[in-house]
Design an enzyme around this catalytic site. Structure first.
Site, PDB file in Angstrom:
ATOM      1  CE1 TYR A 327       8.949  37.781  30.027  1.00 30.24           C
ATOM      2  CE2 TYR A 327       8.069  37.326  32.205  1.00 30.24           C
ATOM      3  CZ  TYR A 327       9.138  37.619  31.387  1.00 30.24           C
ATOM      4  OH  TYR A 327      10.379  37.740  31.927  1.00 30.24           O
ATOM      5  CB  CYS A 356       0.023  56.825  34.163  1.00 29.03           C
ATOM      6  SG  CYS A 356      -0.820  57.610  35.527  1.00 29.03           S
TER       7      CYS A 356
END
Ligand code: PLP
Length: 429
Positions: A327, A356
């Site tokens: 968010y 990653c």
């Protein structure tokens, strides 16, 4: 120097340059338990709860902690012992409530996709109420209850179509959200519910969103819901309770949500004005009970200066703290020990984890004086962090501690790679 408390975190304080949770030194906890490490303050949870209890003094009210915010057993135990009920959204959450000593009769079951198996389990346990989110769910629930020779207690989640002015992903009471039934269809759906033999209509509920920092959307939603209560009762269907959901925000970054007691003073005045002050009230707060009762301690692995950006790479990541990636949420990040960072020049960093993904960031453009080996505290990490954590990149979930005065309780062991692989099987042959 003692700074009394960190903004929004009444039971976390900086003493002589070191961060404490209640009476416990966080540097020492990180050294003893490793990082990343979640640390919760029991007093902070109970004082957040006390604000609601003050607001409801003298009223017939039930606080149901929305455990999706943090469903760790040690956290549930705190609220169960304080007399709370629970708002659940899965059969698994019901198992957690019961394992933590919660009462099934004080459980309400929300969610748009309850399965028949979950309905059977909740009926057998004797939960307090199903918060039904669609007409189709009413039919299925009635059928499941009749097969068990039971009647399911139900409330229907009504969508008041009020904008809570929060992040779109945590706004739930608008017409185009998947939650609840439309306000204009609610009376007809109540009449349908009342006609089903396997159901007992007991209430009405709404939940308009999360991290709400203003009283106005709550007041608007209350007006809309109470208009419906009048129409439903005029149609001969009595409602025992009204459930106004959760959603009250916390201070992440100079946010100024109303205190729970002040908010409820206003809401109760409105409820009284509509003539419904005598009805049983239910609420489902999550974030506001636990969000600022927890921090995540992490260690700086590397500092990586760059032409356009400097990176502070920490050992916590989006699998531990998913809110920034999901968010773009803000968590304050502060040093655990001010003295340790004195030698380093202050620079502006993106604070990132080892996962990653470019989305694996915890804080952007933060002014920090850090060197590798320093510890940082990611603040406001009590809600929607551990409960949303994952094993992405085969990272084990962090350990969790509950601090109570000067006592420290380990409430979750650090997850090992063996724990993670336990359910997996190699192909035979
Ligand atoms: N009730 C319901 C139905 C919810 O969906 C949620 C969260 O989204 C809550 C309660 C708890 O919200 P919060 O943590 O913002 O108080």
């Amino acid at each position: 120097m003692t700074r009394p408390s960190l903004p929004g975190h009444p039971h976390f304080a900086c003493r002589e340059g070191e961060l404490f949770a209640e009476n416990v030194n966080l540097r020492e906890l990180a050294a003893a338990h490793g990082t990343p490490l979640f640390v919760y303050s029991k007093a902070a949870m109970l004082s957040a709860l006390a604000a609601y209890q003050r607001g409801f003094a003298g009223r017939h009210a039930q606080i149901c902690y929305a455990m999706k915010a943090n469903s760790s057993l040690g956290v549930l135990q705190v609220f169960a012992r304080a007399g709370c009920g629970f708002d659940i959204v899965s059969g698994g959450e019901l198992d957690r409530v019961l394992a933590a000593g919660g009462e099934a009769g004080k459980v309400i079951f929300s969610g748009v996709g309850k399965t028949r198996t979950e309905m059977r389990k909740a009926l057998a346990a004797g939960i307090g109420c199903f918060n039904v989110e669609s007409e189709a769910e009413l039919d299925v629930l009635s059928e499941v209850a009749l097969a068990l020779q039971l009647r399911a207690p139900v409330s229907i989640r009504v969508n008041p179509n009020v904008d809570p002015k929060t992040h779109p992903y945590i706004s739930t009471g608008l017409k185009d959200n998947k939650f609840g039934v439309a306000h204009e269809d609610a009376l007809r759906i109540y009449q349908h519910a009342a006609s089903l033999k396997g159901l007992r209509v007991v209430g009405i509920d709404c939940h308009i969103g999360s991290q709400i920092t203003d009283a106005t959307p709550y007041l608007d939603a209350m007006d809309r819901v109470l208009d419906l209560v009048a129409a439903i009762e005029a149609a001969g269907i009595t409602l025992e309770h009204i459930d106004f959901g959760g959603g009250l925000g916390i201070n992440y970054n100079n946010d100024t949500p109303p205190e729970a007691d002040a908010l409820w003073r206003q809401l109760l005045a409105r409820l009284d004005a509509h003539g419904y002050g005598g009805k049983k009230l239910m609420i489902e707060p999550g974030r506001s009970l636990v969000g600022n009762a927890g921090v995540c301690l992490t260690e700086v692995l590397y500092v990586k200066p760059g032409e356009h950006k400097n990176f502070c790479i920490i050992d916590a990541a989006m699998n531990d703290l998913p809110r920034p990636a999901m968010y773009q949420a803000f968590h304050a990040i502060v040093p655990v020990t001010a003295a340790a960072t004195k030698g380093a020049a202050e620079m502006t960093y993106d604070v990132v984890g080892p996962v990653c993904e470019s989305g694996d960031w915890i804080g952007r453009d933060r002014a920090l004086s850090v060197v590798a080996g320093d510890q940082l505290a990611v603040m406001s990490a009590g809600a929607y962090c551990m409960s949303m954590s994952s094993n992405y990149n085969t990272r084990g979930r962090a350990a969790e501690l509950l601090v109570d005065g000067d006592q420290v309780h380990l409430i979750r062991r650090r997850e090992t790679v063996e724990d993670q692989m336990r359910q997996e099987l190699l192909v035979k042959g």
